[in-house]
Design an enzyme around this catalytic site. Sequence first.
Site, PDB file in Angstrom:
ATOM      1  CB  SER A  81      35.174 -12.144  71.867  1.00 30.93           C
ATOM      2  OG  SER A  81      34.090 -12.957  71.274  1.00 30.93           O
ATOM      3  CB  THR A  82      32.776  -7.805  73.787  1.00 38.96           C
ATOM      4  OG1 THR A  82      33.742  -7.042  73.110  1.00 38.96           O
ATOM      5  CG2 THR A  82      33.366  -7.953  75.277  1.00 38.96           C
ATOM      6  CD  GLU A 119      41.872  -4.395  63.005  1.00 38.32           C
ATOM      7  OE1 GLU A 119      42.695  -4.148  63.700  1.00 38.32           O
ATOM      8  OE2 GLU A 119      41.907  -4.704  61.910  1.00 38.32           O
ATOM      9  CB  ILE A 176      32.170   0.542  68.878  1.00 38.48           C
ATOM     10  CG1 ILE A 176      32.939   0.669  67.782  1.00 38.48           C
ATOM     11  CG2 ILE A 176      30.806  -0.034  68.727  1.00 38.48           C
ATOM     12  CD1 ILE A 176      33.213  -0.392  66.834  1.00 38.48           C
ATOM     13  CE1 TYR A 213      39.360 -19.996  61.778  1.00 37.95           C
ATOM     14  CE2 TYR A 213      41.052 -21.602  62.114  1.00 37.95           C
ATOM     15  CZ  TYR A 213      40.360 -20.609  62.906  1.00 37.95           C
ATOM     16  OH  TYR A 213      40.702 -20.000  63.592  1.00 37.95           O
TER      17      TYR A 213
END
Length: 573
Positions: A206-207, A265, A271, A472
């Site tokens: 992921s970034t 999102e 972005i 979680y």
Amino acid sequence: MSRMKWWGWGDEGVSFTHRDKPALGPFLELHIAVDAERVTSRPVAFGQLRIDEPSLPADLEEALERAVGEGQLSLDPLDRVVHARGKSLRDLVLARGGDIGRLPDVVVHPRDEEAAAAVLQTAVDFDAVVIPFGGGTSISGSLEAPADETRTVISVDLGEMDRVLEIDADSRLARVQAGALGPSLEEQLNAQGWTLGHFPDSFAHSTLGGWVATRSSGMQSDRYGDVADLTRAVRVATPAGMLATRAVPSTSTGPSVREMVLGSEGRLGIITEATVHVHRLPERRTILGYLFPSWADGLAAMNEIAAGEATPSVTRVSDAPETRFSFATKSGKSLLDRLQSKALSAYLEKRRHFDLDAMCLSFIGYEGSKDHVAAQRKAVGRIVGRHGGLCIGSGPGALYDQKKFDTPYIRDYLLDRGALGDVSETSAPWSALPALYDNVMAAARGAFSDLGVKGYIMCHLSHSYHSGACLYFTFAFKPTGSGTPLEQYDVVKSAIQQTFIDSGATLSHHHAVGTEHAAWLEQDLSPPGVEMLRALFDGMDPGGNLNPGKIVAAEDGSASAPVEAYSPGTRSR
């Protein structure tokens, strides 16, 4: 940047296995009726997929190429399939069965902010759809175009915008391009003696831009903060031009525009850059394992730690079902072996009065100077002792640290054996956590019973705050012949999500909304809250060009089919 599997999680050639875990096979057979040795399902071959020709007018293609440069557009079928969806359980089930959804017509790879802004403006000019793409790890349905979308769909892959641009050492701030993957970002920062300290489960794939767009949390967020705490400023290409906020420590300039971008999102733009807090690499870092007599004792200890002066980097405690699963996944020569030795079991039962079936495994992490870590360990140790806990050393913590990014691979393993596994996470005040936990466990087990399946649900507390914590939940079951696997999955997932809301918790702590969770948004934020978001999205994107249908649908209901399909009210119980 290498692509993940189009049909599953992570790198080709990497997978979860039970071969080195002798207790796992019997555990799966007992709890979810899965034969670990029997593979019953495989993804369809890529060559069997029906891939429609891209809908890309020649003039739009030419304009996009002018925006990003020659060789930065891809019409490759595999590229389009990889960029079509994220990695939710629903995404994986559909992809493995050959349903690849509404593919993007073209994938573009801007090299810099100017190119990304030019792509967005081109898309608006041609009334095309833009879906920003970081690492493709979304598990909430944030990446797929609406099934009935007739406009050209452009996936904007930011993977080539992956550099740390500047570090302000005096202010402890770093300017970073949005496409930086977790490992690359840490490598660049570490080389200069810094760390961001953000390590989500998806870290390897992921970034930074994806973290900002989904309000991500990491495994060490107790110390460093989640991405909303870490992000001081953003730059976003929007239909109205380049949105830029200032990297100041605090400001009183109306509602926070930076906060509007966090969790958006792709609904407000692309972005391109974020300015984030960075910290000097700690002198010492250790994660210790602890055992608590019960879930209630573990929760109480975490609450007291959060209320005190200690500032650990990790505060995690598993319930008894997750503790049993952790023991079942140990390798034959694991450092966890001694936890199940006869001598330790006898000591826990006879001297510490533990019920081994109720025992809970915990990990607590410490970072800083030698003296700071020692003081933290001492302070936390006193709290753990007051709640009947026992430190079992650094071995289990080191093993947890090594394996922390492997968990997402388990879903593919279960799917190969005809079972479904997924997660749902939430947060609530400390006072609400015990009832929330009990309610969710009861709701999930009730859903398993309604379906007539053998299912398993387990939980851990993953992040602690002054006023509450994140719980979680992980669940798994093997579908029966009644209804499709996804219809049965929806029964369980909906039961859990609705119980979050009914118990005063939030619909998601860090997995975002997308389409998977949108059906509960109004109950979480209130109707005026949803209208406020809708007004924001419509005001910034009047043409509906930016990732339509995510978080909230248009007021006329367009692009809302994915949300409606998952609505709790449409599911039979």
